[in-house]
Design an enzyme around this catalytic site. Structure first.
Site, PDB file in Angstrom:
ATOM      1  N   HIS A  22       0.952  -1.141  -0.106  1.00  0.00           N
ATOM      2  CA  HIS A  22       0.051  -0.132   0.003  1.00  0.00           C
ATOM      3  C   HIS A  22       0.908   1.175  -0.003  1.00  0.00           C
ATOM      4  CE1 HIS A  22      -3.362   2.803   1.276  1.00  0.00           C
ATOM      5  NE2 HIS A  22      -2.445   3.235   1.870  1.00  0.00           N
TER       6      HIS A  22
ATOM      7  N   ASP B  76     -15.356   3.812   7.313  1.00  0.00           N
ATOM      8  CA  ASP B  76     -14.209   4.915   7.095  1.00  0.00           C
ATOM      9  C   ASP B  76     -14.712   6.086   6.231  1.00  0.00           C
ATOM     10  OD1 ASP B  76     -11.389   5.718   6.774  1.00  0.00           O
ATOM     11  OD2 ASP B  76     -11.829   5.120   4.934  1.00  0.00           O
TER      12      ASP B  76
ATOM     13  N   SER C  55      -7.749   4.438   9.722  1.00  0.00           N
ATOM     14  CA  SER C  55      -8.288   4.447   8.313  1.00  0.00           C
ATOM     15  C   SER C  55      -7.885   3.535   7.121  1.00  0.00           C
ATOM     16  CB  SER C  55      -8.411   5.889   7.737  1.00  0.00           C
ATOM     17  OG  SER C  55      -8.853   5.940   6.600  1.00  0.00           O
TER      18      SER C  55
ATOM     19  N   ARG D 161     -14.130  14.071   8.942  1.00  0.00           N
ATOM     20  CA  ARG D 161     -13.047  14.520   9.452  1.00  0.00           C
ATOM     21  C   ARG D 161     -12.537  15.485   8.439  1.00  0.00           C
ATOM     22  NH1 ARG D 161      -9.326   9.421   8.740  1.00  0.00           N
ATOM     23  NH2 ARG D 161      -7.589  10.977   8.723  1.00  0.00           N
TER      24      ARG D 161
ATOM     25  N   LYS E  45      -9.031  -0.727   6.156  1.00  0.00           N
ATOM     26  CA  LYS E  45      -9.256  -1.195   4.783  1.00  0.00           C
ATOM     27  C   LYS E  45      -7.968  -2.334   4.440  1.00  0.00           C
ATOM     28  CE  LYS E  45      -9.201   3.053   3.852  1.00  0.00           C
ATOM     29  NZ  LYS E  45      -9.288   4.437   3.380  1.00  0.00           N
TER      30      LYS E  45
HETATM   31  N1  URA Z   1      -5.540   7.617   3.171  1.00  0.00           N
HETATM   32  C1  URA Z   1      -6.479   7.011   3.983  1.00  0.00           C
HETATM   33  O1  URA Z   1      -7.205   5.855   3.721  1.00  0.00           O
HETATM   34  N2  URA Z   1      -7.224   7.539   5.088  1.00  0.00           N
HETATM   35  C2  URA Z   1      -6.692   8.665   5.681  1.00  0.00           C
HETATM   36  O2  URA Z   1      -7.109   9.142   6.720  1.00  0.00           O
HETATM   37  C3  URA Z   1      -5.728   9.302   5.143  1.00  0.00           C
HETATM   38  C4  URA Z   1      -5.222   8.684   3.991  1.00  0.00           C
END
Ligand code: URA
Length: 434
Positions: free
Chosen positions: A82, A161, A183, A168, A187
């Site tokens: 990632h 999320d 976050s 946010r 995932k």
């Molecule tokens: N990427 C994400 O998936 N979440 C965040 O909070 C910031 C960057």
């Protein structure tokens, strides 16, 4: 348990229990906890951070708000690489086929580009008729046949999320390290893998501008992985210049294909080789970087990695012949050359500025509903450390009749920092956190 008491406890910096975190998050997901209470909680986290246990409970509750994906049909070693987002970042395009050719598999969710950063989905969608898997069944079928299991994010994966991120965004709590870590990791944990390798970009074009911030984010993400028993590591990589030579979509696919033919940009090669080495090491197949390097060279020289990419493109609806015939990709019809107005060494290329220069001509999105033009982009002629004479070409902008072309040109020029002294050699791999 009243929500206001949970918020008050966090405000006073006392550790929340698993059930308190679940009550808050479940309530927010089903709509019984309103935005104003969640906002207040997020701000309390912003100032008071989260403990290791809180972070793990928060992340797992987020993950469990939606679907999880398992690859029952794959018995190879599954790697989820990632990137926290960069400019010119085509690592996935190159890494997936190499891991596949080495008998491993990539299983990951990919994103679309936003702002100055690009996304893997957009790069592949430069290929006519190419479509990312939209169902688990299709994903598993393609991953089983090619070892490349890439899928776009869907609303069914970690819906919480999406809801929290939107909040946010309007409550000044995006830049909270525990919230970013949970976050991202919620995932990652929603999709099966044996190893998560986080490529945390550091520098001008990255989310994390300093090594200290990047280290903290990495440490927190690795901590979540460890807490739930998922092997996780972070590689901190340089984003004080775009990665490779091309920024855009179709042009980044071409650069990725060229890499698989052995024609690498040095920085891209260093990062891809390091990540593959770590994957092979954790799989237990190699002990040293040299051993890994030889294995990678072999699958590049034999064409095995390129073949995996071709198959992946074909099974995803595109024409696999593009790996040999770039004219099958969308092509821009105009070129503008950006020349240097001074002599010296390139000491930095502000990646964020270059990303924006590509975005304003249509290679990226300013807002998430913008439509991008896959054909256009920027090619750097000079990278950090190169000497440049006045009037020499720094970069070329490839575009299609665009009113922003002159501002794009100015942005490219402004992003090149040219100095008299030769800069110190930059390390592309800054640190590894395991
Ligand atoms: N990427 C994400 O998936 N979440 C965040 O909070 C910031 C960057």
């Amino acid at each position: 348990m009243r929500i206001v008491d949970i918020i008050d406890k966090k405000k006073k910096n006392h550790e929340l229990s698993k059930s308190e975190i679940e009550t808050l998050l479940h309530g927010y997901l089903d709509g019984t906890v309103p935005d104003y209470q969640m906002s207040s909680f997020l701000m309390a986290v912003y100032f008071n951070n989260m403990t290791t246990d809180e972070l793990a409970h928060f992340t797992i509750t987020m993950r469990d708000s939606g679907d999880t994906i398992f690859f029952d049909n794959l018995n190879s070693y599954l790697v989820d690489k990632h990137s926290t987002g960069g400019v010119g970042d085509k690592v996935t395009v190159v890494l997936g086929p190499i891991l596949s050719a080495l008998g491993m598999a990539t299983t990951k969710l990919s994103g679309k580009g936003l702002g100055h950063t690009g996304g893997t989905i957009d790069k592949f969608e430069s290929i006519k008729n190419f479509e990312f898997s939209t169902t688990k069944e299709e994903l598993m079928d393609i991953a089983g046949k090619t070892g490349i299991g890439l899928m776009g994010y869907s609303d069914k994966i970690v819906p919480l999320d999406k809801k929290i991120y939107a909040l946010r965004d309007v409550t000044a709590t995006v830049d909270s390290i525990p919230l970013i870590a949970s976050s991202i990791m919620s995932k990652k944990l929603a999709i099966q893998s044996n190893l998560i390798i986080l490529d945390v970009k550091v520098g001008d074009g990255a989310f994390m501008k300093t090594i200290e911030e990047a280290r903290e984010l990495s440490r927190r993400m690795v901590e979540i992985g460890n807490a739930v028993g998922r092997k996780t590591m972070a590689v901190l990589t340089n984003m004080d210049e775009p990665l490779g030579f091309n920024i855009g979509n179709a042009n980044e696919i071409i650069e990725g294909i060229e890499a698989l033919k052995g024609n690498w940009a040095t920085d891209l090669k260093e990062i891809v080789y390091e990540i593959v080495y770590l994957a092979l090491k954790y799989k237990g197949e190699v002990k040293t970087f040299d051993e890994a390097s030889k294995k990678i060279d072999k699958v590049i020289e034999s064409g095995k990695a390129l073949k995996a990419l071709k198959e992946f493109i074909q099974l995803s609806g595109g024409n696999g012949e593009i790996v040999n015939n770039y004219s099958l990709l969308p092509t821009p019809n105009e070129t503008l050359i950006v020349t240097s107005d001074k002599e010296g060494y390139v000491s930095k290329i502000k990646a964020e500025e270059i990303g924006k220069a590509a975005m304003v001509i249509g290679a990226g999105r300013a807002t998430k509903d913008d439509i991008i033009n896959h054909a256009v982009g920027i090619k750097l002629n000079k990278k950090v450390g190169d000497f440049v004479r006045e009037g020499e070409i720094l970069a070329k902008i490839y575009y299609n009749n665009n009113e922003n072309i002159l501002s794009s040109k100015n942005m490219v020029l402004k992003s090149y920092i040219i100095k008299k002294e030769k800069p110190k050699k930059i390390n592309n791999i800054l640190e590894i956190i395991e």
